[in-house]
Design an enzyme around this catalytic site. Structure first.
Site, PDB file in Angstrom:
ATOM      1  CE  LYS A 136      -3.855  -0.634   2.361  1.00 22.50           C
ATOM      2  NZ  LYS A 136      -4.529  -0.867   3.652  1.00 22.50           N
TER       3      LYS A 136
ATOM      4  NE  ARG B 212      -5.301   3.439   3.670  1.00 25.58           N
ATOM      5  CZ  ARG B 212      -5.304   3.677   2.363  1.00 25.58           C
ATOM      6  NH1 ARG B 212      -4.659   4.742   1.861  1.00 25.58           N
ATOM      7  NH2 ARG B 212      -5.924   2.857   1.549  1.00 25.58           N
TER       8      ARG B 212
ATOM      9  N   GLY C 243      -6.588 -10.476   8.270  1.00 21.21           N
ATOM     10  CA  GLY C 243      -6.143 -10.728   9.636  1.00 21.21           C
ATOM     11  C   GLY C 243      -5.430  -9.519  10.205  1.00 21.21           C
TER      12      GLY C 243
ATOM     13  CG  MET D 104      -5.836  -2.588  13.321  1.00 12.30           C
ATOM     14  SD  MET D 104      -5.000  -1.102  13.870  1.00 12.30           S
ATOM     15  CE  MET D 104      -5.182  -0.056  12.445  1.00 12.30           C
TER      16      MET D 104
ATOM     17  NE  ARG E 255      -5.974  -4.173  -3.455  1.00 10.71           N
ATOM     18  CZ  ARG E 255      -6.522  -4.493  -2.301  1.00 10.71           C
ATOM     19  NH1 ARG E 255      -5.802  -5.058  -1.374  1.00 10.71           N
ATOM     20  NH2 ARG E 255      -7.778  -4.229  -2.042  1.00 10.71           N
TER      21      ARG E 255
ATOM     22  CG  HIS F 148      -7.833 -46.470 -10.661  1.00 10.73           C
ATOM     23  ND1 HIS F 148      -9.059 -46.393 -11.281  1.00 10.73           N
ATOM     24  CD2 HIS F 148      -7.002 -47.071 -11.544  1.00 10.73           C
ATOM     25  CE1 HIS F 148      -8.970 -46.953 -12.485  1.00 10.73           C
ATOM     26  NE2 HIS F 148      -7.723 -47.370 -12.661  1.00 10.73           N
TER      27      HIS F 148
ATOM     28  NE  ARG G 222      -0.930 -44.592 -19.942  1.00 11.08           N
ATOM     29  CZ  ARG G 222      -1.315 -43.445 -19.388  1.00 11.08           C
ATOM     30  NH1 ARG G 222      -0.963 -43.163 -18.165  1.00 11.08           N
ATOM     31  NH2 ARG G 222      -2.059 -42.596 -20.059  1.00 11.08           N
TER      32      ARG G 222
ATOM     33  NE  ARG H  53       4.140 -48.558 -19.683  1.00  9.18           N
ATOM     34  CZ  ARG H  53       3.555 -47.985 -18.623  1.00  9.18           C
ATOM     35  NH1 ARG H  53       4.241 -47.188 -17.833  1.00  9.18           N
ATOM     36  NH2 ARG H  53       2.277 -48.188 -18.388  1.00  9.18           N
TER      37      ARG H  53
ATOM     38  CD  GLU I 297       9.206 -47.567 -14.872  1.00  4.50           C
ATOM     39  OE1 GLU I 297       8.190 -46.963 -14.487  1.00  4.50           O
ATOM     40  OE2 GLU I 297       9.177 -48.453 -15.749  1.00  4.50           O
TER      41      GLU I 297
ATOM     42  CB  SER J 102      10.699 -42.002 -21.418  1.00  9.19           C
ATOM     43  OG  SER J 102       9.562 -41.315 -20.938  1.00  9.19           O
TER      44      SER J 102
ATOM     45  N   GLY K 267      10.144 -42.175 -15.928  1.00 11.18           N
ATOM     46  CA  GLY K 267       8.833 -42.551 -15.399  1.00 11.18           C
ATOM     47  C   GLY K 267       8.805 -42.113 -13.951  1.00 11.18           C
ATOM     48  CB  THR K 268       8.707 -38.754 -12.476  1.00  8.02           C
ATOM     49  OG1 THR K 268       7.623 -38.304 -13.280  1.00  8.02           O
ATOM     50  CG2 THR K 268      10.017 -38.300 -13.066  1.00  8.02           C
ATOM     51  CG  ASN K 269       3.475 -41.336 -12.164  1.00  9.17           C
ATOM     52  OD1 ASN K 269       3.732 -40.165 -11.905  1.00  9.17           O
ATOM     53  ND2 ASN K 269       2.499 -41.707 -12.962  1.00  9.17           N
ATOM     54  CG  ASP K 270       6.454 -47.258 -11.275  1.00  9.60           C
ATOM     55  OD1 ASP K 270       5.855 -47.535 -10.222  1.00  9.60           O
ATOM     56  OD2 ASP K 270       6.118 -47.710 -12.389  1.00  9.60           O
TER      57      ASP K 270
ATOM     58  CB  CYS L 276       5.990 -40.318 -19.835  1.00 14.83           C
ATOM     59  SG  CYS L 276       6.815 -41.768 -19.192  1.00 14.83           S
TER      60      CYS L 276
ATOM     61  CE1 TYR M 166       8.889 -37.417 -24.193  1.00 20.50           C
ATOM     62  CE2 TYR M 166      10.981 -37.478 -25.365  1.00 20.50           C
ATOM     63  CZ  TYR M 166       9.974 -38.126 -24.683  1.00 20.50           C
ATOM     64  OH  TYR M 166      10.036 -39.483 -24.487  1.00 20.50           O
TER      65      TYR M 166
HETATM   66  P1  ADP Z   1      -8.001  -2.110   3.350  1.00 20.55           P
HETATM   67  O1  ADP Z   1      -6.610  -2.621   3.293  1.00 20.55           O
HETATM   68  O2  ADP Z   1      -8.914  -2.920   4.208  1.00 20.55           O
HETATM   69  O3  ADP Z   1      -8.556  -1.822   1.987  1.00 20.55           O
HETATM   70  P2  ADP Z   1      -7.470   0.687   3.597  1.00 20.55           P
HETATM   71  O4  ADP Z   1      -6.316   1.158   4.401  1.00 20.55           O
HETATM   72  O5  ADP Z   1      -7.304   0.696   2.143  1.00 20.55           O
HETATM   73  O6  ADP Z   1      -7.928  -0.731   4.135  1.00 20.55           O
HETATM   74  O7  ADP Z   1      -8.707   1.579   3.994  1.00 20.55           O
HETATM   75  C1  ADP Z   1      -9.998   1.256   3.649  1.00 20.55           C
HETATM   76  C2  ADP Z   1     -10.735   2.456   3.153  1.00 20.55           C
HETATM   77  O8  ADP Z   1     -10.655   3.510   4.068  1.00 20.55           O
HETATM   78  C3  ADP Z   1     -10.158   3.049   1.879  1.00 20.55           C
HETATM   79  O9  ADP Z   1     -10.605   2.387   0.754  1.00 20.55           O
HETATM   80  C4  ADP Z   1     -10.699   4.441   1.931  1.00 20.55           C
HETATM   81  O10 ADP Z   1     -11.982   4.487   1.408  1.00 20.55           O
HETATM   82  C5  ADP Z   1     -10.706   4.739   3.398  1.00 20.55           C
HETATM   83  N1  ADP Z   1      -9.554   5.568   3.698  1.00 20.55           N
HETATM   84  C6  ADP Z   1      -8.319   5.194   4.076  1.00 20.55           C
HETATM   85  N2  ADP Z   1      -7.515   6.249   4.228  1.00 20.55           N
HETATM   86  C7  ADP Z   1      -8.259   7.337   3.944  1.00 20.55           C
HETATM   87  C8  ADP Z   1      -7.998   8.745   3.908  1.00 20.55           C
HETATM   88  N3  ADP Z   1      -6.789   9.227   4.195  1.00 20.55           N
HETATM   89  N4  ADP Z   1      -9.001   9.538   3.559  1.00 20.55           N
HETATM   90  C9  ADP Z   1     -10.222   9.050   3.266  1.00 20.55           C
HETATM   91  N5  ADP Z   1     -10.548   7.767   3.283  1.00 20.55           N
HETATM   92  C10 ADP Z   1      -9.571   6.909   3.616  1.00 20.55           C
HETATM   93 MG    MG Z   2       6.152 -47.276 -14.369  1.00 23.77          MG
HETATM   94 MG    MG Z   3      -7.879  -0.712   0.698  1.00 26.26          MG
END
Ligand code: ADP
Ligand code: MG
Ligand code: MG
Length: 891
Positions: free
Chosen positions: A26, A96, A105, A107, A349, A465, A571, A627, A755, A774, A776-779, A841, A861
């Site tokens: 980001k 952010r 996961g 924040m 991104r 199988h 085969r 074969r 193999e 050739s 025969g990487t399974n065996d 193969c 190949y």
């Molecule tokens: P996530 O990784 O969950 O997308 P972000 O850090 O991108 O979290 O934030 C989520 C949303 O919060 C952004 O898409 C945006 O809409 C809002 N946001 C984040 N920073 C700002 C900011 N400086 N001004 C206005 N909105 C913001």
């Molecule tokens: Mg074989």
């Molecule tokens: Mg975002």
């Protein structure tokens, strides 16, 4: 002095896109966007190194971080003209998180940080909108309270609900400034009660609190689990971005949105996304209000596109879209906010996309000149391509899930349920689509699997199988669907109280493992257009040839349709299971004398010859590796008493003799038993018959078409040079006999399957008698690890889960062990015969990472199942490009 803080925006960009390891994805892209002139609110990124240092020093920050933070914030203040904590013109920021790769996961973002009882009044005065200011303050307490202070979000919602009830209002948007003021009051009391402390009023305390919460979330359980599952090292750390707020919730000329520069599900070159007027941040994803489409083209009658509602900001965004694609040369996933008709970019991104979209976008971008053809080849994941080669369920179609098993072979199929291979074949011949449902499958079911549109088993894993054969045939397959129970005698399957009888319709999705009751609409694969174009580009850069494993005319035709450049493994035993021949095969096995065997083999010869005539005809001069018989003979015999009796009667043989012979042939370890060249040496007449069939067929095709095929005859399971010498001498003798008899002559080669570990270690000696190897990487995998694939189901999943094996070695070649043996054999073989042809193969030949390995060993190949040929062509091209050895003929 370490630089811990990197500024971006307002003409002061210290970061770049390439610095994602230090700044997180980001932060790096915010700096990059700002540096190419896009409107990014100013801010700074606290580096991932701070996160690492924080944990290395017992959760203490570097001493000089505070000063750098203050300097960073001062730059934002100067750029915006507001001050952090100022009672009249307060600066508000967002905090952010942002790791190298986006990671669930971590924040959640905190918006509007810097508000308190005094600065909110400043915001009222500065914006002239008390409702906006108090709404922003309550949003801040709510986000900070739940994300940083850990207060349950329900506690906040209760307070809003209470006030709505009290004032008789239904929607958040109806609440007035005074009412939001009351909400804020309620929030603060509640936070004090829950946490034992007043809600922090000092903006600096708020900022440190949020920063620490981001770094703390790097080690929370969800993030740790996600990292473990996705091989992300803990040392990477996360960055924190602090950025001046812009407001999408200040009125009707404000908005916020999320969009893709192209349609991520189809790849269509159209602006795709959603926005909300008068909204902040997460409102778009929160689902409280229904977001509206970006482009008018995509708007339904009751919707209001951004193009219509905010033409000026939209036009600006369309330009940003072009700039971003030109700059990043890829489809982008972006987040933006419009404040008083002015556009601000908050994130970009590279966008996640479906397999279909990734193909279309790569080819389109190459045509548009954004990338070159080799780059397009690199962009498409070969595994994703696999999905496109099979029919898929129409995402819009209605469906009713019955159960879920393993996604054993991709593609979707609908058909009537049958419970036996014979019925599958009989009904398919009448033109019906069938789904073969078995508890598990065995080699005797092959004809039924071939006839079926799809296969469902209730037992067995990804290498059972059913799974292996289905992938080989390109049949969709759901394996190991333990939730379904099958009752053969009553011809019914059931799951969770739902019953489906034989003759009723079932649909399976081998890409997801799902099973549905009744039919589901499908989308047919597209082999022309973009697909063909990408394949052409891939073929121009790859070095290794791609062949197919095929024995039936249908498979051979499919293989050619998918671009195979020959057959790498035919085969021959698969030809023996055909109902028209199995009788002769069994007669041969039952015979106690050579003479008896020869009589039975004479019956088989015309069938086998016709098989090769068909194959050579279809392959029209391309190499075909055949074969000779490999599996232990008992595989061809019936097993149950009833079957034995039936077969004995039909062959006119004695039931007891047949049972005794079956017992004689049964082995403790058939995989390591009487099979491969060991059979050819004990019963030379079998290989003799097969060699004769091959040479007679080759000569006939040569005479008829004047395009003589070049058969490559392959001896399986060779461990010593002597074994190959003996079998080879036999083949050479038969060749001379046939050539003399028919007065015609073809070129041929004789080689061996490598193999067994001993064969690898003595490959120099073996090479003296071989024209080709050739692998025969399974065996070879079974014999190198000393594990039997049929029994591995009991522990292999555990081994993979515990990371003892990084991957299933039957799916992806084990580079350190099996791979090392392949390397040794290749080197030793070439040491003796520089031009010895080397191929692979078996299942690994269609696996992209194994193909990369094959490129590194310099094999000539790879050979894989017909349906994986395009995957292998693309993977081989990517491997060639990655090794720098690719030949770029695309210019
Ligand atoms: P996530 O990784 O969950 O997308 P972000 O850090 O991108 O979290 O934030 C989520 C949303 O919060 C952004 O898409 C945006 O809409 C809002 N946001 C984040 N920073 C700002 C900011 N400086 N001004 C206005 N909105 C913001
Ligand atoms: Mg074989
Ligand atoms: Mg975002």
């Amino acid at each position: 002095m370490t630089q811990w803080v990197y500024s971006f925006g307002a003409g002061h960009n210290e970061g770049r896109a390439e610095m994602r390891n230090l700044l997180g994805g980001k932060g790096a892209n915010l700096a990059e966007m700002a540096s190419i002139g896009l409107p990014v609110p100013p801010g700074f990124t606290i580096t991932t190194e701070v996160c690492t240092a924080y944990y290395a020093n017992g959760e203490r920050y570097p001493d000089d971080l505070d000063a750098q933070l203050r300097a960073g914030l001062a730059r934002i203040e100067a750029a915006v003209g507001n001050s952090f904590g100022d009672h009249h013109k307060p600066l508000l920021v967002s905090v952010r998180s942002g790791a190298r790769v986006s990671m669930p996961g971590m924040m959640d973002t905190v918006l509007n940080l810097g508000l308190n009882d005094a600065t909110v009044e400043g915001l009222v005065a500065a914006s002239g909108d008390a409702r906006f200011a108090w709404d922003s303050y309550r949003r801040f307490i709510q986000m900070y309270g739940s994300v940083v202070l850990g207060v349950d979000h329900h506690r906040f919602e209760e307070i809003i609900e209470h006030i709505k009830l009290d004032t008789g209002k239904n929607e958040d948007t109806e609440l007035t400034a005074a009412e939001w003021h009351r909400v804020v009051h309620g929030y603060k009391e509640m936070v004090q009660e829950v946490t034992g402390h007043p809600f922090p009023q000092d903006p600096w305390e708020q900022l440190w609190g949020a920063i620490t919460a981001v770094f703390g979330s790097w080690q929370n359980q969800r993030a740790v689990t996600y990292r473990r599952l996705n091989d992300i090292p803990a040392e990477w750390g996360t960055a924190v971005n602090v950025q001046a707020m812009v407001f999408g919730n200040m009125g009707e000329d404000c908005a916020t949105g999320v969009c893709f520069t192209r349609d991520p599900s189809t790849g269509e070159n159209i602006f795709y996304g959603e926005y909300l007027i008068n909204a902040q941040g997460e409102d778009v994803v929160a689902g409280i209000r229904t977001p509206q489409p970006m482009a008018q083209l995509k708007a339904k009658p009751d919707e209001r596109s951004m193009e219509l509602a905010m033409p000026k900001a939209y036009a600006e965004l369309v330009e940003v879209r072009a700039t971003l694609e030109r700059h990043y040369r890829d489809m982008q996933d972006i987040e933006f906010t419009v404040q008083s008709n002015k556009l601000y970019m908050l994130q970009t991104r590279s966008g996640k996309r479906t397999a279909a979209a990734s193909l279309k976008i790569a080819v389109d971008m190459a045509r548009e000149g954004l990338i070159d053809n080799t780059e397009a080849v690199k962009r498409v994941n070969p595994a994703a391509l696999d999905q496109l080669l099979h029919p898929t369920l129409d995402p819009k179609a209605k469906r009713k899930v019955l159960a879920k098993g393993l996604p054993a072979s991709p593609g979707a199929a609908s058909g009537i349920v049958v419970f036996s291979a014979d019925e599958a074949e009989a009904r398919a011949q009448k033109g019906e689509s069938v789904i073969l449902v078995r508890i598990e499958t065995s080699p005797e079911d092959i004809h039924g699997m071939h006839a079926a549109k799809g296969i469902l088993t209730t037992r067995g894993g990804m290498t059972s199988h059913a799974a292996v054969v289905a992938r080989g045939m390109g049949r969709p397959c759901v394996a190991g669907c333990g939730g379904v129970s099958v009752d053969y005698s009553n011809q019914v399957l059931s799951s969770g109280g739902v019953q489906v009888r034989g003759g009723e319709i079932l649909t399976i999705d081998g890409g997801t493992g799902e099973v549905f009751v009744g039919p589901v609409a499908m989308i047919e694969p597209q082999l022309s257009g973009d697909f063909a174009t990408l394949m052409e580009w891939a073929d121009q850069v790859r070095r290794m040839k791609v062949r197919a494993n095929a024995e039936t005319p249908l498979d051979a035709e499919t293989a050619r349709k998918f671009g195979a450049e020959g057959i790498g493994l035919c085969r021959t035993e698969h030809m023996f299971f055909d109902p028209a021949r199995i009788g002769a095969v069994r007669q041969m096995i039952l015979a106690e004398t050579e003479q008896g065997r020869r009589a039975a083999l004479a019956r088989l010869l015309p069938f086998q010859r016709q098989d090769f005539i068909d194959l050579f005809g279809i392959m029209a001069g391309l190499p075909v590796t055949i074969r000779l018989l490999d599996p232990p003979l008992h595989e061809f015999l019936p097993h149950s008493d009833a079957e034995i009796a039936e077969v004995a009667t039909s062959l006119g043989a004695n039931v007891d003799d047949m049972r005794r012979r079956a017992q004689d042939l049964s082995e403790a370890n058939p995989m390591l038993g009487h099979r491969g060249c060991r059979l050819g040496i004990s019963y030379p007449e079998i290989y003799e018959m097969q060699a004769r069939a091959i040479f007679e067929a080759a000569c006939q095709i040569g005479k008829d078409t004047h395009k003589p095929p070049h058969p490559e005859i392959m001896i399986p399971l060779v461990a010593t040079r002597r074994e190959l010498e003996i079998t080879r001498a036999q083949i050479d003798r038969v060749a001379q006999e046939v050539f003399a008899e028919v007065g015609y002559h073809v070129e041929y080669s004789v080689g061996t399957m490598i193999e067994l570990p001993r064969a690898c270690l003595t490959a120099d000696a073996i090479a003296e008698a071989a024209d080709f190897f050739s692998f025969g990487t399974n065996d070879l995998t079974q014999t190198t690890f000393g594990l039997s694939r049929d029994d591995a189901g009991k522990f292999l999943p555990l081994y993979i889960e515990k990371g003892i094996f990084p991957k299933d070695p039957f799916v992806s070649i084990d580079p350190d062990g099996v791979g090392a043996l392949v390397r040794i054999a290749a080197e030793k073989g070439r040491g003796v015969k520089a031009d010895i042809k080397l191929g692979i193969c078996g299942e690994h030949g269609g696996d992209p990472s194994s193909i990369t390995f094959c490129e590194s060993v310099g094999l000539d190949y790879v050979s894989c199942s017909p349906y994986r040929v395009p995957v292998a062509r693309l993977a081989a091209a990517q491997a060639a490009l990655a090794s720098g050895g690719g030949v770029d003929r695309t210019a």
